[in-house]
Design a protein around this motif. Structure first.
Motif, PDB file in Angstrom:
ATOM      1  N   ARG A   1     -11.267  22.006   1.651  1.00 50.47           N
ATOM      2  CA  ARG A   1     -12.101  21.926   2.436  1.00 50.47           C
ATOM      3  C   ARG A   1     -11.756  21.104   3.777  1.00 50.47           C
ATOM      4  NH1 ARG A   1     -14.774  26.713   2.483  1.00 50.47           N
ATOM      5  NH2 ARG A   1     -14.944  28.246   0.532  1.00 50.47           N
ATOM      6  N   CYS A   2     -11.480  21.700   5.280  1.00 53.13           N
ATOM      7  CA  CYS A   2     -11.861  20.500   6.016  1.00 53.13           C
ATOM      8  C   CYS A   2     -12.960  19.785   5.661  1.00 53.13           C
ATOM      9  CB  CYS A   2     -11.655  21.200   7.001  1.00 53.13           C
ATOM     10  SG  CYS A   2     -11.941  20.061   8.590  1.00 53.13           S
ATOM     11  N   HIS A   3     -13.543  18.579   6.140  1.00 50.26           N
ATOM     12  CA  HIS A   3     -14.167  18.239   5.728  1.00 50.26           C
ATOM     13  C   HIS A   3     -14.987  18.094   6.798  1.00 50.26           C
ATOM     14  CE1 HIS A   3     -12.519  14.772   7.541  1.00 50.26           C
ATOM     15  NE2 HIS A   3     -12.985  13.558   7.344  1.00 50.26           N
ATOM     16  N   PHE A   4     -14.926  18.545   8.010  1.00 51.23           N
ATOM     17  CA  PHE A   4     -15.659  18.895   9.464  1.00 51.23           C
ATOM     18  C   PHE A   4     -16.684  19.776   8.818  1.00 51.23           C
ATOM     19  CE2 PHE A   4     -12.707  15.062  11.064  1.00 51.23           C
ATOM     20  CZ  PHE A   4     -13.745  14.265  11.715  1.00 51.23           C
ATOM     21  N   CYS A   5     -15.558  20.862   8.893  1.00 48.23           N
ATOM     22  CA  CYS A   5     -16.270  21.935   9.603  1.00 48.23           C
ATOM     23  C   CYS A   5     -16.469  22.734   7.895  1.00 48.23           C
ATOM     24  CB  CYS A   5     -15.448  22.989  10.450  1.00 48.23           C
ATOM     25  SG  CYS A   5     -13.860  22.847  10.181  1.00 48.23           S
ATOM     26  N   GLY A   6     -15.136  22.529   6.847  1.00 52.03           N
ATOM     27  CA  GLY A   6     -15.619  22.941   5.468  1.00 52.03           C
ATOM     28  C   GLY A   6     -14.396  24.817   5.675  1.00 52.03           C
TER      29      GLY A   6
ATOM     30  N   THR B   1      -8.003  17.614   6.637  1.00 46.98           N
ATOM     31  CA  THR B   1      -8.510  17.573   8.255  1.00 46.98           C
ATOM     32  C   THR B   1      -7.845  18.643   8.533  1.00 46.98           C
ATOM     33  OG1 THR B   1      -9.072  15.329   8.562  1.00 46.98           O
ATOM     34  CG2 THR B   1      -8.868  16.341   9.857  1.00 46.98           C
ATOM     35  N   CYS B   2      -8.783  20.145   9.044  1.00 50.92           N
ATOM     36  CA  CYS B   2      -7.769  21.423   9.857  1.00 50.92           C
ATOM     37  C   CYS B   2      -7.453  20.801  10.717  1.00 50.92           C
ATOM     38  CB  CYS B   2      -8.980  22.295   9.693  1.00 50.92           C
ATOM     39  SG  CYS B   2      -9.941  22.120  11.301  1.00 50.92           S
ATOM     40  N   GLU B   3      -7.079  21.530  11.945  1.00 51.87           N
ATOM     41  CA  GLU B   3      -5.745  21.465  12.683  1.00 51.87           C
ATOM     42  C   GLU B   3      -6.972  21.086  14.054  1.00 51.87           C
ATOM     43  OE1 GLU B   3      -2.091  22.508  14.214  1.00 51.87           O
ATOM     44  OE2 GLU B   3      -2.405  23.841  12.294  1.00 51.87           O
ATOM     45  N   GLU B   4      -7.777  21.871  14.132  1.00 50.63           N
ATOM     46  CA  GLU B   4      -8.905  21.725  15.092  1.00 50.63           C
ATOM     47  C   GLU B   4     -10.126  21.334  14.929  1.00 50.63           C
ATOM     48  OE1 GLU B   4      -8.465  24.479  12.901  1.00 50.63           O
ATOM     49  OE2 GLU B   4      -7.224  25.924  14.339  1.00 50.63           O
ATOM     50  N   CYS B   5     -10.282  20.479  13.510  1.00 53.12           N
ATOM     51  CA  CYS B   5     -11.032  19.295  13.576  1.00 53.12           C
ATOM     52  C   CYS B   5     -10.431  18.455  14.049  1.00 53.12           C
ATOM     53  CB  CYS B   5     -11.967  18.915  12.893  1.00 53.12           C
ATOM     54  SG  CYS B   5     -13.353  20.385  12.352  1.00 53.12           S
ATOM     55  N   GLU B   6      -8.882  17.762  13.928  1.00 49.01           N
ATOM     56  CA  GLU B   6      -8.130  16.614  13.782  1.00 49.01           C
ATOM     57  C   GLU B   6      -7.946  16.263  15.580  1.00 49.01           C
ATOM     58  OE1 GLU B   6      -4.133  16.990  13.131  1.00 49.01           O
ATOM     59  OE2 GLU B   6      -4.072  15.212  13.631  1.00 49.01           O
TER      60      GLU B   6
HETATM   61 ZN   LIG Z   1     -12.398  21.888  10.751  1.00 53.26          ZN
END
Ligand SMILES: [Zn+2]
Ligand SMILES: [Zn+2]
Length: 284
Positions: free
Chosen positions: A240-245, A265-270
């Motif tokens: 899971r993305c370490h920012f948004c899960g 890290t997901c693309e959006e959070c990157e």
């Molecule tokens: Zn994310």
């Protein structure tokens, strides 16, 4: 298209520096890049290049040191390794603890591993991931015990704290290509664990042979691909993305060169956090 070779062999190398120079010249001539480690105990390598160069590399290397078990994969990424490194080290995979490799565990093959999951005996076993935490974070065998270690050398210490997990159980160990299990399985036997088996050829061979059933997520690799698919039967995502899960199989290195921490890290959070990791974003 690049071909990637992964291999190792334990055998007595009389002159590691001589073999090192020979390997270096061969790779240079064939324009292969990657990492090769040579020690008195053997050779461990991963190299990438075009298909014909890899074929020549395999045949020349086998002429020199005998039969090898090759694991092959392919990638569209042209620059899989930044350079060629051929090194002589005390061990071809650094465990730190001396183990008697003549007492390593017997192998189980990919099909036996797959069948174990569907057998009534499965509950008698504990499946142990012989890799690091960041590797198992993005993918691992279903129900596997995944040590919280950042380096293979930390395994013995982890074991001593977690001995209880193994009590009364049979053990199957696995890693990427099998090399770490050679030492780790011998270590477990020395520590008094009786029924230890190691997955022959690791996750790599398991995926080729069985389509990767019951492997969750993807396999971490030590080149520019970072991770590759393993399971073509019942794939899923466990990271899971370490920012948004958000559920995503995607590792990114923090843009802060001094941090460089690798996080899911997901693309959006990157984009949203300009390529920095959570810790560095907080400290901005
Ligand atoms: Zn994310
Ligand atoms: Zn960072």
């Amino acid at each position: 298209m690049q071909t990637v070779l992964l291999y190792y062999k334990f055998f007595h190398v009389r002159d590691p520096h001589d073999l090192r120079d020979w390997q270096y010249d061969l790779c240079r001539k064939l324009k292969l890049k990657g990492r090769i480690i040579i020690a008195e105990e053997g050779i461990n390598g991963t190299v990438a290049g075009d298909r014909s160069s890899c074929e020549e590399y395999m045949s020349k290397t086998e002429e020199k040191i005998g039969k090898l078990e090759w694991k092959t994969s392919h990638s569209e990424i042209e620059e899989l390794f930044p350079k060629l490194k051929v090194k002589v080290r005390p061990e071809i995979v650094t465990f730190g603890v001396k183990v008697d490799l003549s007492k390593k565990a017997p192998y189980i093959d990919s099909y036996e591993m797959r069948n174990l999951y569907n057998s009534e005996e499965f509950d008698d076993y504990v499946i142990v991931d012989g890799r690091n935490e960041y590797e198992s974070r993005i993918g691992r065998f279903k129900y596997a015990v995944t040590p919280d270690i950042n380096n293979f050398r930390e395994f013995p210490k982890w074991f001593k704290k977690n001995r209880g997990i193994f009590k009364g159980k049979k053990v199957v160990t696995y890693c990427t290509g099998g090399i770490r299990c050679e030492k780790l399985s011998a270590f477990l036997i020395e520590q008094g664990i009786r029924d230890v088996f190691q997955l022959h050829g690791g996750i790599h061979r398991y995926s080729e042979r069985t389509g990767g059933e019951n492997f969750e997520g993807e396999m971490y690799v030590f080149d520019a691909r970072v991770h590759v698919p393993v399971n073509f039967v019942n794939p899923n995502i466990i990271s899971r993305c370490h920012f948004c899960g958000k559920s995503v199989a995607r590792f990114k290195n923090c843009k802060n060169q001094r941090c460089n921490s690798q996080e899911i890290t997901c693309e959006e959070c990157e984009k949203l956090y300009s390529g920095f990791c959570k810790k560095c974003t907080k400290n901005l």
